[in-house]
Design an enzyme around this catalytic site. Structure first.
Site, short mmCIF file in Angstrom:
data_model
loop_
_atom_site.label_atom_id
_atom_site.label_comp_id
_atom_site.label_asym_id
_atom_site.label_seq_id
_atom_site.Cartn_x
_atom_site.Cartn_y
_atom_site.Cartn_z
N GLU A 270 0.84 -1.21 0.00
CA GLU A 270 0.00 0.00 0.00
C GLU A 270 0.87 1.25 0.00
O GLU A 270 0.56 2.25 -0.65
CB GLU A 270 -0.95 0.00 1.19
CG GLU A 270 -1.98 -1.12 1.16
CD GLU A 270 -2.82 -1.13 -0.10
OE1 GLU A 270 -3.20 -0.05 -0.58
OE2 GLU A 270 -3.08 -2.22 -0.63
N TRP A 301 -19.63 11.85 -20.55
CA TRP A 301 -19.95 12.14 -19.14
C TRP A 301 -21.24 12.93 -19.04
O TRP A 301 -21.53 13.78 -19.87
CB TRP A 301 -18.81 12.94 -18.49
CG TRP A 301 -17.50 12.23 -18.51
CD1 TRP A 301 -16.39 12.58 -19.22
CD2 TRP A 301 -17.15 11.03 -17.80
NE1 TRP A 301 -15.37 11.67 -19.01
CE2 TRP A 301 -15.82 10.71 -18.14
CE3 TRP A 301 -17.84 10.18 -16.93
CZ2 TRP A 301 -15.16 9.59 -17.64
CZ3 TRP A 301 -17.18 9.07 -16.43
CH2 TRP A 301 -15.87 8.79 -16.78
#
Length: 462
Positions: A270, A301
């Site tokens: 991570e 969009w």
DNA sequence: TGAAATGTTGGGGCG
DNA sequence: ACGCCCCAACATTTC
């Protein structure tokens, strides 16, 4: 230039710590007097009126208690040049930033300082690997995380910690008081219930993580009602602890507890995604505005302000989404699993541009980080490097049932559904008696999913 | 770090 | 005992 009586400036930016701070350490080692400065850089000050302005205020307050920091507001270049002329400064030190505008500013300032015979020395205080130092066999930058991180792990050179134990060299200048930076919290006063900005708070979080969370990390990190994530990200963003400190500490843990390898490696990966995000931003500076995969440039969009507002305010009618968005507003953070779910929902159920989602996160997240935030949004949207394929669409109901099966997370943030039996907690509209004060689901997910897939199909044809 | 659609298998009910 | 159907459980493919 290493004169015994020389004076230097250390310029604090996103490295608000004393421990393991290479730039600060070098200034301290080589000069008899060091003026620490923090400059609210007007041309780049996009932090005001965001959640992070609260954190910055707290973090500076804490740091000021330990060493003198001289506060300024203005154009960083003008402030630094004037200080150098006025106070006979021989060198300015800082740790590097990696955002495109910061790189341009710092490069320019370096040149201007050289013109007046002041040395400018930048150090790496934020990353395990410099972005330009990790390349594949073809000499290009990696576009896939796993080989990138493998290469990083091979070439990481972990320096010994830089320790300063005498603060008497850090001197005061005529400067502003912190309040004059006007870093007022803009909405929530509740952050203080959840966070302790500053080095001590960061170290506490790290120690808690090692003591109670890391051994459950790989699995536990997926469940938003449990508490197995580190919550280090805002501390890391402001540089209150160094990634090397985390790296060394976690590696040491792994040596002491070899059975924990899967958990430790997963946690380090991570940290690797954070590195990879900076890396992508460095090699693709338009990351915040342009699709990494250009075929997404034609995505239709929807410019739907009303839907966007419902998403922002946690009024979508999907409990797991609304819980996440409300958690964000109140605490300045959101569990990572839920971030993926709400982001998928914005992009693939509402068809709202990922840039708008990222901008909202910029304003409201305490850990908002240009690199991680925009790289992650592009990852979810499918337009990014090594992104989730667009057709991987999260089902907000199933995700809720899988990762919050008892509804504990949802109940905390969406009290309107708290009385429902578990069976309906993630789909209250199916309950025999619907909650009166909650919202109807703003879309039908099955239909939205099919629409998303057809848009995606059209993109591939074009 | 997905989930729906489709395919395969095998146990059990039943005539 | 046998064949048939049903369907749950699991596996694979598809988007």
């Amino acid at each position: 230039m290493r004169s015994v009586m020389s004076k230097a400036i250390f310029w604090f930016r996103n490295d608000l710590r004393i421990a393991d701070n290479p730039g600060l350490f070098q200034a301290y080692k080589q000069h008899s007097e060091v003026f620490c400065v923090y400059i609210l850089d007007k041309p780049l000050a996009n932090i005001t009126r965001t959640a992070q302005s609260w954190w910055l205020h707290q973090s500076l307050t804490t740091l000021k208690k330990t060493i003198n920091i001289n506060m300024f507001v203005g154009d960083a270049e003008e402030v630094l040049l004037e200080l150098c002329r006025k106070h006979d400064i021989t060198a300015v030190y800082w740790n590097r930033c990696y955002e495109p505008l910061h790189i341009a500013r710092d490069t320019h300032i370096k040149q201007q300082l050289h013109k007046i015979n002041v040395q400018a020395k930048s150090a790496n205080g934020s990353l395990l690997n410099e972005p330009w130092e990790v390349l594949n066999k073809q000499g290009e930058f990696f576009k896939v995380f796993t080989p990138y991180w493998k290469q990083c792990l091979q070439q990481i050179v972990c320096p010994a910690p830089f320790i300063i134990n005498d603060y008497s060299k850090f001197a005061k200048l005529p400067s502003l008081c912190l309040e004059e930076l006007n870093l007022l919290p803009t909405w929530q006063q509740q952050f203080t219930n959840y966070w302790q900005p500053g080095e001590a708070g960061a170290e506490q979080k790290l120690q808690d993580f090692l003591a109670y969370k890391l051994e459950h990390y790989k699995e536990g990190r997926n469940y938003p009602a449990s508490n197995f994530t580190s919550n280090l990200s805002p501390h890391l963003h402001f540089g209150e602890l160094s990634p090397w400190h985390i790296f060394r500490t976690v590696r040491e843990f792994q040596i002491n507890y070899p059975a924990q390898e899967a958990n430790t490696m997963h946690f380090l990966s991570e940290l690797g995604w954070r590195e990879f995000s900076y890396y992508l931003l460095y090699h693709f500076p338009k990351l915040t505005s342009a699709n990494f995969k250009a075929q997404f440039d034609n995505f239709p969009w929807h410019d739907n302000d009303e839907a966007f507002t419902r998403w922002k305010r946690g009024k979508t009618g999907f409990p797991i989404i609304d819980a996440g968005m409300r958690e964000l507003w109140v605490t300045g953070t959101m569990h990572n699993r839920v971030r993926m779910i709400v982001a998928s929902f914005l992009v693939k159920d509402l068809f709202i541009d990922w840039r708008r989602g990222a901008q909202w996160f910029d304003e409201t997240l305490l850990d908002a980080d240009m690199a991680s935030n925009y790289a992650s949004w592009q990852w979810v949207a499918g337009s990014g490097a090594d992104a989730a394929p667009y057709f991987r669409i999260f089902n907000p109901i199933l995700q809720g049932e899988k990762f919050d099966s008892q509804g504990d997370y949802v109940k905390k943030w969406v009290p309107e559904v708290a009385h429902l039996p578990n069976k309906f907690i993630h789909k209250p509209w199916e309950a025999p008696t619907k909650p009166l004060n909650y919202y109807e689901p703003m879309v039908n997910h099955d239909i939205a999913r099919k629409k998303a897939l057809s848009y995606y199909q059209a993109l591939r044809m074009s």
